[in-house]
Write an enzyme that holds these catalytic residues in place. Sequence first.
Site, mmCIF file in Angstrom:
data_model
loop_
_atom_site.group_PDB
_atom_site.id
_atom_site.type_symbol
_atom_site.label_atom_id
_atom_site.label_comp_id
_atom_site.label_asym_id
_atom_site.label_seq_id
_atom_site.Cartn_x
_atom_site.Cartn_y
_atom_site.Cartn_z
ATOM 1 N N ASP A 151 66.106 12.001 87.899
ATOM 2 C CA ASP A 151 64.754 12.382 88.292
ATOM 3 C C ASP A 151 64.666 12.604 89.799
ATOM 4 O O ASP A 151 64.591 11.641 90.566
ATOM 5 C CB ASP A 151 63.779 11.267 87.855
ATOM 6 C CG ASP A 151 62.381 11.535 88.339
ATOM 7 O OD1 ASP A 151 61.581 10.562 88.408
ATOM 8 O OD2 ASP A 151 62.066 12.698 88.657
ATOM 9 N N ASP A 177 61.328 18.858 90.912
ATOM 10 C CA ASP A 177 61.250 17.597 90.171
ATOM 11 C C ASP A 177 61.927 17.708 88.804
ATOM 12 O O ASP A 177 61.303 18.114 87.819
ATOM 13 C CB ASP A 177 59.779 17.204 90.001
ATOM 14 C CG ASP A 177 59.632 15.846 89.342
ATOM 15 O OD1 ASP A 177 58.491 15.352 89.242
ATOM 16 O OD2 ASP A 177 60.652 15.285 88.917
#
Length: 325
Positions: free
Chosen positions: A32, A218
């Site tokens: 992430d 992201d």
Amino acid sequence: GTGLVTATPEANDVEYLSPVTIGGQTLNLDFDSGSSDLWVFNTQLSRAATQGHTIYDPTKSKTFALMQGASFQISYGDGSGAAGNVGTDTVDIGGATVTQQAVELATAVSRSFVEDTNNNGLLGLAFSQLNTIQPAPQKTFFDNVKSSLAEPLFTADLRAQAAGAYEFGRVDTSKFTGEMTWVPVNTTDGFWQFTSEKFSIDGGAPQTSTAGAQAIADTGTTLLLADPAVAQAYYAQVDGAVDDEQQGGFTFPCNAQLPDLQLDVGGTMATVKGTDINFAQVDDQTCFGGLQASPAGLQIYGDIFFKSNFVAFNGGNNTLGFAQH
Ligand SMILES: O[C@H]1CN[C@@H](c2nc(-c3ccc(C(F)(F)F)cc3)no2)C1
């Protein structure tokens, strides 16, 4: 050195999982680039919470050490979260290794993590200032490994319904076509943040996004959350598209012709393929869009964006490299 692991998509490409070896135990984690904690499912969690998961057992690791008095608590954009205590251990990602990496051991996880049985934790790749460990934030894997890498960077090669890769230490130019464009990153808020203030639809006249202007790269977000003006203008070009409150965003007939979307990344236009904007079927005729309006002022370029764009995250000079793939 370098490190290379596969990035395997879950159903509907909602997330991508990659193998990480911690103290000799391998778990599939969700990398992430929008957060900065490395936490795992482990033997401290209840049997109910770990049902179906692969768990880390610190007592079985010869190299584990508890970080006395340390704890973490993290929550994600969708309201999910985890909390627990902390240790250090040797972490290896495809050959790139860090000894004494902070490994966060969840003692509580939200329901959505319990139910996501292929996801055994997260590996944060944003900047260490966002790490939630108390009393003292700890460095991310990338921050720790950076100085030992051939080049101080990692790349994300995420694919639509196919295995891709995360690579540490080199840019594999065979993974993309054309030139890679490098843009400056604003690290103030701890994200891989860059300027993105223009867009065009199917290569049409460029339009300026009003609230947009800033975006983050992201990998942990499934969709492409853009300035509402972008989503409005895009779906105005799609016959039958509606902003359906009940479904939680823009939907359209599954057989709709979806135009390509060009988005400005630091001054150069990156293309998101129309086919990648058909995210998932929600009923027999209706599909849910991979492009949706960002709830915040910040645009969040998630996996939908990465399926069309190979991205390099350079921690040496804080730049992002973009190339079509
Ligand atoms: O927080 C921002 C930082 N990056 C984004 C992110 N969101 C998640 C996430 C993963 C898995 C789940 C669950 F399994 F469904 F619970 C939930 C959220 N991972 O990164 C948003």
